[in-house]
Design an enzyme around this catalytic site. Structure first.
Site, PDB file in Angstrom:
ATOM      1  N   ASP A  95       0.850  -1.179   0.000  1.00 49.20           N
ATOM      2  CA  ASP A  95       0.000   0.000   0.000  1.00 49.20           C
ATOM      3  C   ASP A  95       0.889   1.233   0.000  1.00 49.20           C
ATOM      4  OD1 ASP A  95      -2.456   1.451   0.370  1.00 49.20           O
ATOM      5  OD2 ASP A  95      -3.196  -0.291   1.496  1.00 49.20           O
ATOM      6  N   ASP A 190      -3.049   4.636  -2.506  1.00 50.55           N
ATOM      7  CA  ASP A 190      -4.145   5.141  -1.679  1.00 50.55           C
ATOM      8  C   ASP A 190      -4.644   6.500  -2.200  1.00 50.55           C
ATOM      9  OD1 ASP A 190      -5.509   4.765   0.997  1.00 50.55           O
ATOM     10  OD2 ASP A 190      -4.582   6.706   1.395  1.00 50.55           O
ATOM     11  N   GLU A 242      -6.603   3.634  -5.830  1.00 49.65           N
ATOM     12  CA  GLU A 242      -7.863   3.808  -5.104  1.00 49.65           C
ATOM     13  C   GLU A 242      -8.387   5.192  -5.454  1.00 49.65           C
ATOM     14  OE1 GLU A 242      -9.771   3.914  -0.652  1.00 49.65           O
ATOM     15  OE2 GLU A 242      -7.983   5.025  -1.149  1.00 49.65           O
ATOM     16  N   HIS A 316     -11.094  -3.378   3.588  1.00 53.83           N
ATOM     17  CA  HIS A 316     -10.928  -2.997   4.997  1.00 53.83           C
ATOM     18  C   HIS A 316     -11.686  -1.720   5.358  1.00 53.83           C
ATOM     19  CE1 HIS A 316      -8.313  -0.538   2.650  1.00 53.83           C
ATOM     20  NE2 HIS A 316      -8.150   0.270   3.671  1.00 53.83           N
ATOM     21  N   ASP A 317     -12.292  -1.063   4.383  1.00 56.78           N
ATOM     22  CA  ASP A 317     -13.062   0.157   4.657  1.00 56.78           C
ATOM     23  C   ASP A 317     -14.563  -0.100   4.564  1.00 56.78           C
ATOM     24  OD1 ASP A 317     -10.835   1.789   4.968  1.00 56.78           O
ATOM     25  OD2 ASP A 317     -10.714   2.239   2.825  1.00 56.78           O
TER      26      ASP A 317
HETATM   27  C1  NOJ Z   1      -8.223   5.000   2.058  1.00 53.89           C
HETATM   28  C2  NOJ Z   1      -7.868   3.874   2.951  1.00 53.89           C
HETATM   29  O1  NOJ Z   1      -8.333   2.683   2.385  1.00 53.89           O
HETATM   30  C3  NOJ Z   1      -8.487   4.182   4.294  1.00 53.89           C
HETATM   31  O2  NOJ Z   1      -8.422   3.084   5.165  1.00 53.89           O
HETATM   32  C4  NOJ Z   1      -7.808   5.398   4.840  1.00 53.89           C
HETATM   33  O3  NOJ Z   1      -8.458   5.811   6.027  1.00 53.89           O
HETATM   34  C5  NOJ Z   1      -7.836   6.566   3.850  1.00 53.89           C
HETATM   35  N1  NOJ Z   1      -7.551   6.160   2.504  1.00 53.89           N
HETATM   36  C6  NOJ Z   1      -6.832   7.616   4.214  1.00 53.89           C
HETATM   37  O4  NOJ Z   1      -5.530   7.160   3.951  1.00 53.89           O
END
Ligand code: NOJ
Length: 536
Positions: A95, A190, A242, A316-317
């Protein structure tokens, strides 16, 4: 490496497997499970951040890009993980959180101490504008005692980097190359589409600043530059961006091979179909028609425009998709396999989130004390303030919190489901019966294995185009994949009721490629049934 026929497995390292009894998953734990993942058939493992971090946002607040947080292990453990991976033909994706650093990072600390060179690494202004942080409140925080403010689109301790500064770009290129030299061939970037803020930093009361910093044309320039100076030099690299609130048009540009930017993108619209009036912190049954339409539009436009999607239901989000889209009390197994088929037979690169292959569900935490994520805790307070009772607020968190997918991986029926011997950093879920030992030879795991293998055996799955089908159905999400003379019709019943439909005539003589039920009655799908019909 061409990536069309690859499948990536996501590990949330903190919650995968703890080998030293500190309650936090570690690299040795991951290494010990490589044979398990090789059996599943995956090609690459994406690890959420493993770098030193104060962990205010679970590692997305990095304080040193070129080290490993001791909670996860050492460089020797890392090298061993890569070595064992190679033995099993599994590569790793790291990541890269290049939009922001932790305020504990040396760069920010030097800037705070008055070093002008490093102050230019950040976005610092005399007065804040009206941009909002994605974690609530203003996106600006006081820059020490200077009377100025620094930008943080995320948590206060995640300071945005100033990509317009060439020295910042040089440092970040160096970070990516550092990990390439360590044997890393995959990179997940990210929130990469917000790195190029508009220079003027204008107020935007309509959308809290989003349109001033999202998908700006300069992001494409930065990605081409990054590609050229780093991963683009390896034939075998795989990259995924992302994308926060992106557009399909931009996603095509980010991923079209001739543009030399990224291999694929994550977008999130399909996971906002249970947000009542666009608000995540609500309880709502997913809107199937909206979900179906979003999947169709993205599937078709990306296919027509030669872009490439990263396919996923959970990360994970997100809460676990199985709990979100399926009546798990009655149809956990059929629902899990249906969701798998709808993803793995589509056009793009599938990501399996740890535990999906055994049908893990949300942990159903019974107390606010069980939640760890800053976002969930903030939301709980906000919900109480808005008049919700504690029970109502808890019910919303049980459905929507990010911790739902961060509860520990369940390996067997021993203490803490075999995740750790000490006190786990986050509570175990309340469904201990769902674990690898009990599911390994079961229906869900075997179905995942079959789907992963099919992508390698059938070019129509890895390369075929995407054509929406049954676009008006209230229950069935269906699409056709097409390659040369071949066609594949994939039908997925998203409802807990049987449904009938009219088979398109050309598929009357088609063969069944895969189904999650033993029997198939033409023109009829049982609850959560998936069927793929192939015409050669
Ligand atoms: C996306 C990540 O997947 C998330 O977990 C994070 O809080 C935010 N970006 C900020 O880095």
């Amino acid at each position: 490496m061409t990536f069309n026929d690859k499948v990536i497995y996501q590990i949330y390292p903190k919650s995968f497997l703890d080998t030293n009894g500190d309650g936090i998953g570690d690299l040795l734990g991951i290494t010990s499970k490589i044979p398990y993942l090789a059996d599943l058939g995956i090609d690459m493992i994406w690890l959420n951040p493993i770098y030193p971090s104060p962990q205010h946002d679970n590692g997305y607040d990095i304080s040193d890009y070129k080290a490993i947080d001791p909670i996860f292990g050492s460089f020797a453990d890392f090298d061993e993980m890569i070595r064992v991976g190679k033995k099993y033909h599994i590569e790793f994706m790291l990541d890269m959180v290049l939009n922001h650093v932790s305020t504990e990072h040396e760069w920010f600390q030097k800037a705070l101490a008055g070093d002008k060179y490093y102050q230019d690494f950040f976005i610092i202004r005399d007065q804040p504008n009206d941009w909002l942080s994605k974690f609530g409140g203003s996106a600006w925080a006081p820059f020490g005692e200077t009377g100025k403010y620094y930008l943080h689109l995320y948590e206060t301790t995640q300071a945005d980097l100033n990509w317009r500064n060439e020295n910042v770009r040089r440092e970040l290129i160096d970070v990516v190359n550092f990990w390439r030299a360590k044997g890393i061939s995959g990179f997940r970037f990210d929130v990469i589409n917000v790195i190029g803020k508009d220079q003027q930093l204008l107020d935007n009361p309509v959308d809290g600043g989003k349109s001033e910093y999202t998908d700006k044309p300069i992001v494409h320039d930065y990605l081409q530059m990054l590609n050229q100076s780093t991963f683009g030099q390896d034939n075998s690299s795989i990259t995924v961006g992302e994308m926060s609130s992106t557009t399909i048009e931009n996603s095509i540009l980010y991923t079209r091979p001739d543009r030399h930017e990224l291999s694929m993108v994550f977008s999130f619209y399909h996971l906002k179909t249970d947000y009542e009036n666009g608000d995540k912190w609500t309880k709502m049954t997913p809107d199937f028609a909206k979900l179906r339409d979003i999947l169709h539009v993205w599937g078709k436009k990306m296919s027509d425009g030669k872009g490439w999607n990263a396919l996923f239901w959970t990360n994970h989000d997100q809460p676990r998709a199985l709990s979100r889209f399926v009546d798990t009390d009655h149809f956990r197994v059929k629902g899990a396999t249906m969701l798998a088929a709808s993803e793995h037979l589509s056009r793009g690169t599938p990501f399996v989130y740890m535990g999906e292959e055994i049908g893990m569900v949300n942990p159903d935490y019974q107390s606010i004390e069980d939640f760890e994520d800053i976002e969930a805790i903030n939301a709980y307070k906000m919900l109480l303030k808005s008049g919700k009772s504690e029970t109502e607020a808890l019910q919303i968190l049980q459905e929507k919190a990010r911790d739902n997918s961060r509860s520990p991986m369940q390996w067997d029926s021993s203490k803490n489901s075999g995740f750790c011997t000490g006190k786990p950093w986050i509570a175990l879920g309340n469904h201990p019966d769902i674990n690898v030992a009990s599911e390994k030879n079961g229906e869900i795991y075997s179905f995942y294995k079959k789907l992963i293998q099919l992508r390698k055996d059938q070019e129509i799955i890895s390369k075929g185009s995407y054509i929406p089908a049954f676009e008006d159905s209230d229950s069935i999400y269906a699409f056709i994949r097409s390659l040369g003379k071949e066609k594949l019709l994939v039908l997925n019943n998203f409802k807990d009721q049987a449904v009938s439909f009219k088979t398109p005539q050309e598929f009357n003589k088609a063969d069944i490629l895969i189904s999650n039920y033993d029997n198939y009655i033409p023109g009829y799908l049982q609850p959560y049934q998936s069927i793929a019909l192939i015409l050669k």
